[in-house]
Design an enzyme around this catalytic site. Structure first.
Site, PDB file in Angstrom:
ATOM      1  N   HIS A 431       0.759  -1.285   0.001  1.00  0.00           N
ATOM      2  CA  HIS A 431      -0.001  -0.231  -0.126  1.00  0.00           C
ATOM      3  C   HIS A 431       1.051   1.275   0.057  1.00  0.00           C
ATOM      4  CE1 HIS A 431      -3.640   2.280   1.247  1.00  0.00           C
ATOM      5  NE2 HIS A 431      -2.765   2.829   1.835  1.00  0.00           N
ATOM      6  N   GLU A 432       1.587   1.353   0.902  1.00  0.00           N
ATOM      7  CA  GLU A 432       2.661   2.604   1.140  1.00  0.00           C
ATOM      8  C   GLU A 432       3.558   2.712  -0.158  1.00  0.00           C
ATOM      9  OE1 GLU A 432       1.467   4.601   3.064  1.00  0.00           O
ATOM     10  OE2 GLU A 432       0.487   3.324   4.538  1.00  0.00           O
TER      11      GLU A 432
END
Length: 655
Positions: A431-432
């Site tokens: 995600h990041e």
């Protein structure tokens, strides 16, 4: 402005983007996998008490921003000099295109350097929040930011005041070509731009608006949770960082103890937390009213050209489909064999899973394998992120909780993790890094003025990575049990992202409306509102435990108003983009990179997403996502069957 989600006070162009996920409960489900990648049974989870104990390869390299404090001091001083000199342009913007372009160049240089100065102090403080030196440096950076806001407060009002015909001529000039979108955005704000003196006054008051977020962060850090007993009866210290892992325990007593200890402890500070959140909401409503917006929601969405009906239609569409969520929860309760299902059972795995620690090195390989569909160039940059100090991996007591990506135009992206070795942590990495890759591509393609991008598009990039990682894991599933597990995890993905984040969004909308109407946002009122929404979203199959009414006190997102709805809209958009990649391969990847990842803020967010292939101005993508949820639920009920699960439960009982 919020400390963890920094937005320049006087600029449409600021930090490339931060997308923060501190303290949220699981973005893609809450169970671990035995499918495809099996956790290492011999691996030992590292525990670090101090930052000094953490090996260098697991800490981000702040020296890539500044080699030492002296270098930071030089740039900090330069920002002050540039800020103090900037008013020399005042009163001259309408005189000629040369005067305008000169002011824009100086403004860009000032903001670009300011971003870098603040980034260094933000990152330094977030990995060592108890450091007096880090706090002092951060406070100095905030004072510098306030100075920049005060010295540039006249800029937008004067730009707005340039006669329309003259501004049209300016916009046609090549000398301001890089600033065209920036200028257009400024002009859009004309109905909401005050006089120079008023804008200067509000800019000077900005530290007051930041105070609730800062107090919340410090109070959350200072709250000490009690010890609970783990699965083996051993006393363990409950913390902000490990709370989620104990909520995922197969042992009911551990889950219950963690749940009650956590929220009852927060309840001891309920009046303080309520005052902090109420102050933040009051600030949102005050600044919205001061700038002639009808609501704080409108004020939040307007700069990114998102109509408020996108927000309201999301809530409306999700609310209309809550019976699907209720059906899933009732199925889960039945499969788990629970007489009463509580909120602390919500993250209980419904199939046997391998809950051993997943080493970070293994997690990296899982992420790289999952994101291979994005192409060799994408993979090459990911490997740089893992090996060149872009990521801060492990948690300590004094580290900011959760995960986020941050960066400035002049730096590579930075990713903060609090890696605990869970399967969800693997998805958090993906995600990041989605945010990091969007920042990387946008900064390479766009000028500073349009390199930044709104959270509306940022969350699509990040959740697209999660979608691809999920598909990678599913493709590797070899047994019926693995496929059942993955189907259920896919449904958990929907629950915790599309449904849960919309619940948060509805809570935000309600509390802002109530405060605007003059109603008190005391602790009892907030608990009642939150508990009511929780009961509506989860339905009659779940006991609405009174402790859940305090959950609002652990969500940092609420201090960045009207932020979380974009998790839900982005989930729907990213699901569609993942399908396009699956169907069209390189053609879709190239379009997504060229039209979306590299786009920054060169166009309105809805236009950028539409160019990538999804029309988010309509509720149809949300409804399509709900259809996917229903189909997946139908399939799971069909594939699993009651007999199959009873067999699995006998192999690994949960109680």
């Amino acid at each position: 402005m919020k400390r963890s989600v920094y937005v320049a006070a006087a600029a449409a162009a600021s930090l490339a983007v931060l997308a923060v996920r501190p303290g949220t409960l699981n973005a893609l489900g809450a169970v671990h996998a035995q499918a495809a990648f099996t956790a290492d049974h011999t691996a030992v989870k590292p525990e670090y008490k101090t930052r000094g104990e953490i090996p260098a390869e697991y800490k981000w390299k702040l020296e890539d921003i500044y080699p030492n404090k002296s270098a930071w001091e030089r740039d900090a001083k330069k920002v002050e000099e540039l800020a103090n000199a900037f008013p020399l342009h005042e009163g001259k913007l309408a005189s000629s295109v040369g005067a305008l372009s000169g002011a824009l160049d100086d403004y860009s240089e000032l903001c670009r350097l300011r971003d870098k100065v603040i980034l260094y102090t933000n990152l330094g403080l977030d990995v060592n929040t108890s450091s007096t030196q880090a706090q002092e440096l951060y406070d100095r950076a905030m004072k510098i930011n306030t100075l920049v806001g005060e010295k540039t407060a006249w800029f937008s009002p004067e730009l707005v005041a340039v006669p329309e015909d003259k501004m049209k001529n300016y916009l046609a000039s090549k000398r301001v070509a890089h600033y065209k979108k920036f200028l257009q955005d400024i002009l859009r704000e004309k109905p909401h731009t005050l006089s120079k003196s008023m804008e200067k006054l509000l800019a000077g008051s900005s530290p007051l608006a930041q105070t609730p977020s800062g107090v919340f962060t410090m109070l959350s850090k200072d709250v000490n949770f009690p010890k609970i007993k783990d699965e083996n009866g051993k006393d363990i210290q409950l913390t902000r960082a490990n709370f989620i892992s104990y909520m995922e325990s197969k042992n009911e007593n551990v889950r219950k103890s963690a749940f009650k200890a956590y929220y009852q402890t927060l309840g001891n500070f309920q009046d303080t937390f309520a005052q902090i959140l109420a102050a933040s909401v009051k600030a949102d409503n005050f600044y919205a009213q001061a700038h002639h917006y009808n609501t704080a929601l409108e004020a939040s969405l307007y700069p990114n050209e998102i109509p408020t009906n996108v927000y309201s239609e999301l809530i409306k569409t999700v609310d209309a489909n809550l019976p699907l969520l209720h059906r899933y929860i009732a199925w889960k309760k039945k499969i788990l064999g629970l007489r009463d299902m509580h909120m602390y059972d919500m993250y209980t795995p419904v199939v046997p899973y391998n809950d051993k620690y997943i080493p970070y090195e293994q997690a990296k390989e899982m992420v790289l394998a999952g994101l291979k569909p994005m192409g060799e160039g994408y993979e090459k940059v990911l490997k740089q992120a893992f090996s060149r100090g872009w990521i801060d991996v492990y948690s300590t007591r004094d580290k900011q909780s959760g995960a986020y990506q941050s960066g400035a135009y002049a730096t590579h992206p930075y990713v903060l993790l609090n890696y605990q070795g869970t399967y969800d942590d693997v998805f958090t990495i993906a995600h990041e890094l989605g945010h990091a890759m969007q920042s990387y591509y946008s900064n390479k393609k766009q000028p500073y003025s349009t390199a930044g991008y709104p959270i509306f598009t940022a969350e699509i990039a990040s959740t697209l990575n999660e979608q691809l990682l999920f598909k990678s894991q599913y493709a590797r599933a070899k047994t019926k049990e693995e496929k059942i597990y993955l189907l259920n995890r896919y449904l958990e993905n929907f629950r915790t992202t599309l449904f849960r984040q919309t619940q948060f969004a509805e809570f935000e909308k309600l509390i802002h409306e109530k405060e605007q109407a003059g109603e008190s946002l005391n602790a009892e009122a907030l608990k009642k509102i939150y508990a009511g929404l929780n009961a509506k979203y989860y339905g009659k199959a779940v006991v609405n435990d009174p402790e859940i009414g305090m959950e609002w006190a652990r969500i940092p997102h609420f201090y960045n108003s009207f932020y979380v709805y974009q998790y839900a809209t982005s989930f729907a958009a990213s699901a569609a983009l993942a399908k396009q990649i699956e169907k069209s391969g390189k053609q879709a990847v190239d379009r997504i990179r060229n039209k979306f990842l590299e786009a920054g803020s060169s166009a309105a967010p809805l236009e950028i997403v539409k160019a990538a292939g999804i029309d988010m101005s309509s509720p149809q993508p949300i409804q399509d996502a709900m259809k996917q949820f229903e189909l997946a639920l139908n399939e799971l009920e069909k594939v699993a069957g009651e007999k199959c699960f009873l067999t699995l439960l006998k192999k690994t009982p949960f109680k």
